[in-house]
Scaffold this motif. Structure first.
Motif, PDB file in Angstrom:
ATOM      1  N   LEU A   1       0.831  -1.200   0.000  1.00 13.88           N
ATOM      2  CA  LEU A   1       0.000   0.000   0.000  1.00 13.88           C
ATOM      3  C   LEU A   1       0.871   1.257   0.000  1.00 13.88           C
ATOM      4  CD1 LEU A   1      -2.764  -1.035   2.562  1.00 13.88           C
ATOM      5  CD2 LEU A   1      -3.189  -0.325   0.206  1.00 13.88           C
ATOM      6  N   GLY A   2       1.915   1.252   0.813  1.00  9.87           N
ATOM      7  CA  GLY A   2       2.795   2.405   0.883  1.00  9.87           C
ATOM      8  C   GLY A   2       3.504   2.679  -0.424  1.00  9.87           C
ATOM      9  N   ARG A   3       4.043   1.637  -1.038  1.00 10.04           N
ATOM     10  CA  ARG A   3       4.753   1.823  -2.305  1.00 10.04           C
ATOM     11  C   ARG A   3       3.806   2.278  -3.420  1.00 10.04           C
ATOM     12  NH1 ARG A   3       7.540  -2.762  -0.183  1.00 10.04           N
ATOM     13  NH2 ARG A   3       6.154  -4.225  -1.266  1.00 10.04           N
ATOM     14  N   THR A   4       2.592   1.743  -3.431  1.00  7.21           N
ATOM     15  CA  THR A   4       1.627   2.137  -4.457  1.00  7.21           C
ATOM     16  C   THR A   4       1.199   3.586  -4.277  1.00  7.21           C
ATOM     17  OG1 THR A   4       0.820  -0.134  -4.641  1.00  7.21           O
ATOM     18  CG2 THR A   4      -0.630   1.612  -5.446  1.00  7.21           C
ATOM     19  N   LEU A   5       0.991   3.998  -3.035  1.00  9.20           N
ATOM     20  CA  LEU A   5       0.597   5.382  -2.796  1.00  9.20           C
ATOM     21  C   LEU A   5       1.702   6.346  -3.200  1.00  9.20           C
ATOM     22  CD1 LEU A   5      -1.569   7.292  -1.778  1.00  9.20           C
ATOM     23  CD2 LEU A   5      -0.586   7.091   0.520  1.00  9.20           C
ATOM     24  N   ALA A   6       2.945   5.986  -2.949  1.00  5.54           N
ATOM     25  CA  ALA A   6       4.061   6.842  -3.367  1.00  5.54           C
ATOM     26  C   ALA A   6       4.061   7.007  -4.885  1.00  5.54           C
ATOM     27  CB  ALA A   6       5.378   6.248  -2.885  1.00  5.54           C
ATOM     28  N   ARG A   7       3.760   5.931  -5.591  1.00  4.42           N
ATOM     29  CA  ARG A   7       3.700   6.003  -7.053  1.00  4.42           C
ATOM     30  C   ARG A   7       2.558   6.918  -7.494  1.00  4.42           C
ATOM     31  NH1 ARG A   7       4.243   0.781 -11.042  1.00  4.42           N
ATOM     32  NH2 ARG A   7       4.035   1.891 -13.027  1.00  4.42           N
ATOM     33  N   LEU A   8       1.412   6.796  -6.833  1.00  4.38           N
ATOM     34  CA  LEU A   8       0.284   7.667  -7.140  1.00  4.38           C
ATOM     35  C   LEU A   8       0.654   9.130  -6.931  1.00  4.38           C
ATOM     36  CD1 LEU A   8      -2.743   8.349  -7.593  1.00  4.38           C
ATOM     37  CD2 LEU A   8      -3.113   7.810  -5.183  1.00  4.38           C
ATOM     38  N   HIS A   9       1.301   9.423  -5.826  1.00  7.77           N
ATOM     39  CA  HIS A   9       1.643  10.803  -5.495  1.00  7.77           C
ATOM     40  C   HIS A   9       2.710  11.386  -6.415  1.00  7.77           C
ATOM     41  CE1 HIS A   9       0.041  10.525  -1.091  1.00  7.77           C
ATOM     42  NE2 HIS A   9      -0.916  10.591  -2.003  1.00  7.77           N
ATOM     43  N   ALA A  10       3.416  10.523  -7.147  1.00  4.48           N
ATOM     44  CA  ALA A  10       4.428  11.005  -8.088  1.00  4.48           C
ATOM     45  C   ALA A  10       3.828  11.342  -9.452  1.00  4.48           C
ATOM     46  CB  ALA A  10       5.523   9.946  -8.246  1.00  4.48           C
ATOM     47  N   SER A  11       2.530  11.180  -9.619  1.00  7.81           N
ATOM     48  CA  SER A  11       1.871  11.448 -10.899  1.00  7.81           C
ATOM     49  C   SER A  11       2.031  12.906 -11.310  1.00  7.81           C
ATOM     50  CB  SER A  11       0.378  11.119 -10.813  1.00  7.81           C
ATOM     51  OG  SER A  11       0.164   9.780 -10.453  1.00  7.81           O
ATOM     52  N   SER A  12       2.182  13.103 -12.609  1.00  8.21           N
ATOM     53  CA  SER A  12       2.245  14.459 -13.136  1.00  8.21           C
ATOM     54  C   SER A  12       0.914  15.166 -12.935  1.00  8.21           C
ATOM     55  CB  SER A  12       2.592  14.417 -14.629  1.00  8.21           C
ATOM     56  OG  SER A  12       2.431  15.696 -15.212  1.00  8.21           O
ATOM     57  N   LEU A  13       0.973  16.424 -12.554  1.00  8.10           N
ATOM     58  CA  LEU A  13      -0.242  17.202 -12.335  1.00  8.10           C
ATOM     59  C   LEU A  13      -0.649  18.001 -13.569  1.00  8.10           C
ATOM     60  CD1 LEU A  13       0.366  18.585  -8.720  1.00  8.10           C
ATOM     61  CD2 LEU A  13      -0.669  16.424  -9.445  1.00  8.10           C
ATOM     62  N   ALA A  14       0.055  17.797 -14.667  1.00 10.73           N
ATOM     63  CA  ALA A  14      -0.173  18.621 -15.849  1.00 10.73           C
ATOM     64  C   ALA A  14      -1.623  18.556 -16.329  1.00 10.73           C
ATOM     65  CB  ALA A  14       0.770  18.184 -16.971  1.00 10.73           C
ATOM     66  N   ARG A  15      -2.232  17.350 -16.301  1.00  9.24           N
ATOM     67  CA  ARG A  15      -3.602  17.199 -16.797  1.00  9.24           C
ATOM     68  C   ARG A  15      -4.639  17.240 -15.681  1.00  9.24           C
ATOM     69  NH1 ARG A  15      -4.650  12.514 -18.211  1.00  9.24           N
ATOM     70  NH2 ARG A  15      -2.760  11.414 -17.584  1.00  9.24           N
ATOM     71  N   LEU A  16      -4.195  17.507 -14.457  1.00 11.71           N
ATOM     72  CA  LEU A  16      -5.086  17.375 -13.316  1.00 11.71           C
ATOM     73  C   LEU A  16      -5.386  18.691 -12.618  1.00 11.71           C
ATOM     74  CD1 LEU A  16      -3.417  14.176 -11.819  1.00 11.71           C
ATOM     75  CD2 LEU A  16      -5.355  14.293 -13.384  1.00 11.71           C
ATOM     76  N   ALA A  17      -5.070  19.786 -13.274  1.00  8.38           N
ATOM     77  CA  ALA A  17      -5.238  21.093 -12.637  1.00  8.38           C
ATOM     78  C   ALA A  17      -6.692  21.375 -12.275  1.00  8.38           C
ATOM     79  CB  ALA A  17      -4.700  22.195 -13.552  1.00  8.38           C
ATOM     80  N   GLY A  18      -7.640  20.708 -12.934  1.00  5.13           N
ATOM     81  CA  GLY A  18      -9.045  20.962 -12.675  1.00  5.13           C
ATOM     82  C   GLY A  18      -9.602  20.247 -11.461  1.00  5.13           C
ATOM     83  N   LEU A  19      -8.814  19.389 -10.828  1.00  4.88           N
ATOM     84  CA  LEU A  19      -9.298  18.702  -9.633  1.00  4.88           C
ATOM     85  C   LEU A  19      -9.489  19.688  -8.488  1.00  4.88           C
ATOM     86  CD1 LEU A  19      -7.264  15.358  -9.496  1.00  4.88           C
ATOM     87  CD2 LEU A  19      -9.452  15.842 -10.595  1.00  4.88           C
ATOM     88  N   ARG A  20     -10.390  19.363  -7.587  1.00  5.38           N
ATOM     89  CA  ARG A  20     -10.718  20.269  -6.494  1.00  5.38           C
ATOM     90  C   ARG A  20      -9.566  20.377  -5.498  1.00  5.38           C
ATOM     91  NH1 ARG A  20     -14.686  16.936  -2.328  1.00  5.38           N
ATOM     92  NH2 ARG A  20     -13.234  15.217  -1.956  1.00  5.38           N
ATOM     93  N   ASP A  21      -9.623  21.395  -4.666  1.00  6.16           N
ATOM     94  CA  ASP A  21      -8.682  21.603  -3.573  1.00  6.16           C
ATOM     95  C   ASP A  21      -9.120  20.714  -2.407  1.00  6.16           C
ATOM     96  OD1 ASP A  21      -7.410  22.511  -1.219  1.00  6.16           O
ATOM     97  OD2 ASP A  21      -7.285  24.562  -1.958  1.00  6.16           O
ATOM     98  N   GLY A  22      -8.368  19.660  -2.137  1.00  4.30           N
ATOM     99  CA  GLY A  22      -8.752  18.701  -1.118  1.00  4.30           C
ATOM    100  C   GLY A  22      -8.765  19.266   0.286  1.00  4.30           C
ATOM    101  N   MET A  23      -7.854  20.152   0.596  1.00  6.59           N
ATOM    102  CA  MET A  23      -7.820  20.726   1.939  1.00  6.59           C
ATOM    103  C   MET A  23      -9.017  21.638   2.171  1.00  6.59           C
ATOM    104  SD  MET A  23      -5.372  19.406   3.598  1.00  6.59           S
ATOM    105  CE  MET A  23      -5.261  20.499   5.020  1.00  6.59           C
ATOM    106  N   ALA A  24      -9.408  22.390   1.153  1.00  2.70           N
ATOM    107  CA  ALA A  24     -10.581  23.250   1.287  1.00  2.70           C
ATOM    108  C   ALA A  24     -11.837  22.407   1.484  1.00  2.70           C
ATOM    109  CB  ALA A  24     -10.723  24.143   0.054  1.00  2.70           C
ATOM    110  N   ALA A  25     -11.933  21.296   0.741  1.00  2.00           N
ATOM    111  CA  ALA A  25     -13.099  20.421   0.871  1.00  2.00           C
ATOM    112  C   ALA A  25     -13.151  19.795   2.259  1.00  2.00           C
ATOM    113  CB  ALA A  25     -13.057  19.336  -0.200  1.00  2.00           C
TER     114      ALA A  25
END
Length: 298
Positions: free
Chosen positions: A120-144
């Motif tokens: 789980l830890g290794r997979t989450l690290a891989r997820l968090h390394a994803s490029s944000l170039a196409r994801l700018a439209g996602l919501r602000d998680g801390m605000a939510a």
């Protein structure tokens, strides 16, 4: 949760998506989750298997999941692909999405909880390394999270700490955050983690959001040692420590302070019928005391 079988109109929709002349051969409910009704549809079409997720009327989760999955575009095989969406429920009265099936199944009863936690830890690290170039439209998680946690923070043990120091968390660098990364939202095949599901809440938020949430889940399921194994694997794979870890753990504990007992149906549905609401509260309270001590002694 919507418990009944999918209506005929939903199956007709899936058959259309599966390909010309396709039909639905079998319908099987998939375990896990109490928010959406999730069924695996085997078809005679070009798309042999389709996953149908239905939400209560008026629920916005279908629209959110469709937007996220379209942006992720499969995430190199770690996320389902969006096949079609009916976010307004116009076809049969329930908002819904049709998505591809990932290999594997949910499993929160591993033979080795520590080994599973490390994956789980290794997979989450891989997820968090994803490029944000196409994801700018996602919501602000801390605000939510801030908007939804006001009630809990008024009476949770760490309420005053978070009120004074939440800004230190919000100021950290954002990554692609699943927002509900726990043992029941990943799939396994022959002991190997194969994919991540239930993306409706995905956001941009600091890495500690997902890390602390998964650590809390592992404590509830397997105890603090599993949470530690997860953290070591995550930080080794990410190549950096999680800043303000104790504060993040208090953040997760505060956000779940009034709701942890409601997680019981999810755990029971996936095989942990030994757990009780009282046991979840006891473990949540013990973890709160431990992380408060860690924060004050840092």
């Amino acid at each position: 949760m919507i418990k009944e079988q999918p209506p005929p109109a939903a199956l007709s929709w899936a058959a259309e998506v599966a390909g010309p002349g396709a039909s639905i051969r079998t319908v099987r409910r998939l375990t896990g989750g109490t928010h959406a009704a999730t069924h695996l549809l085997a078809t005679t079409g070009d798309t042999a298997e389709i996953v149908l997720r239905r939400y209560p009327p008026g629920d916005m989760a279908a629209a959110k999941e469709a937007n996220v999955l379209a942006a992720l575009d499969g995430l190199d095989g770690w996320a389902p692909r969006l096949l079609d969406a009916d976010p307004d429920g116009r076809r049969f009265g329930e908002p819904a999405v049709l998505i591809s099936r990932l290999p594997g199944r949910a499993d929160i009863t591993p033979t080795s909880p520590h080994a599973a936690a490390a994956q789980l830890g290794r997979t989450l690290a891989r997820l968090h390394a994803s490029s944000l170039a196409r994801l700018a439209g996602l919501r602000d998680g801390m605000a939510a999270a801030t908007a939804s946690s006001a009630r809990a923070e008024r009476s949770a043990p760490a309420a005053a700490i978070l009120a004074n120091h939440r800004h230190r968390l919000a100021e950290q660098h954002p990554v692609l955050t699943h927002y509900d990364f726990w043992s029941g939202n990943v799939l396994w095949h022959n002991g190997t983690l194969t994919g991540i599901i239930d993306w409706s809440g995905a956001s941009l938020a600091p890495r500690g959001f997902d890390v602390s949430w998964c650590r809390l889940d592992l404590v509830l399921l397997h105890g603090p040692d599993a949470a530690t194994a997860f953290l070591y694997a995550y930080q080794e794979a990410a190549g950096e420590a999680v800043p303000e870890l104790a504060l993040w753990d208090l953040f997760a504990l505060t956000n779940s302070h009034h709701s942890v007992e409601t997680w019981l149906p999810n755990y029971h549905d996936l095989g942990r019928t030994d757990l009780t609401a009282a046991a979840l509260r006891k473990r949540h309270t013990a973890w709160t005391h431990q992380r408060l001590a860690a924060y004050r002694g840092r």
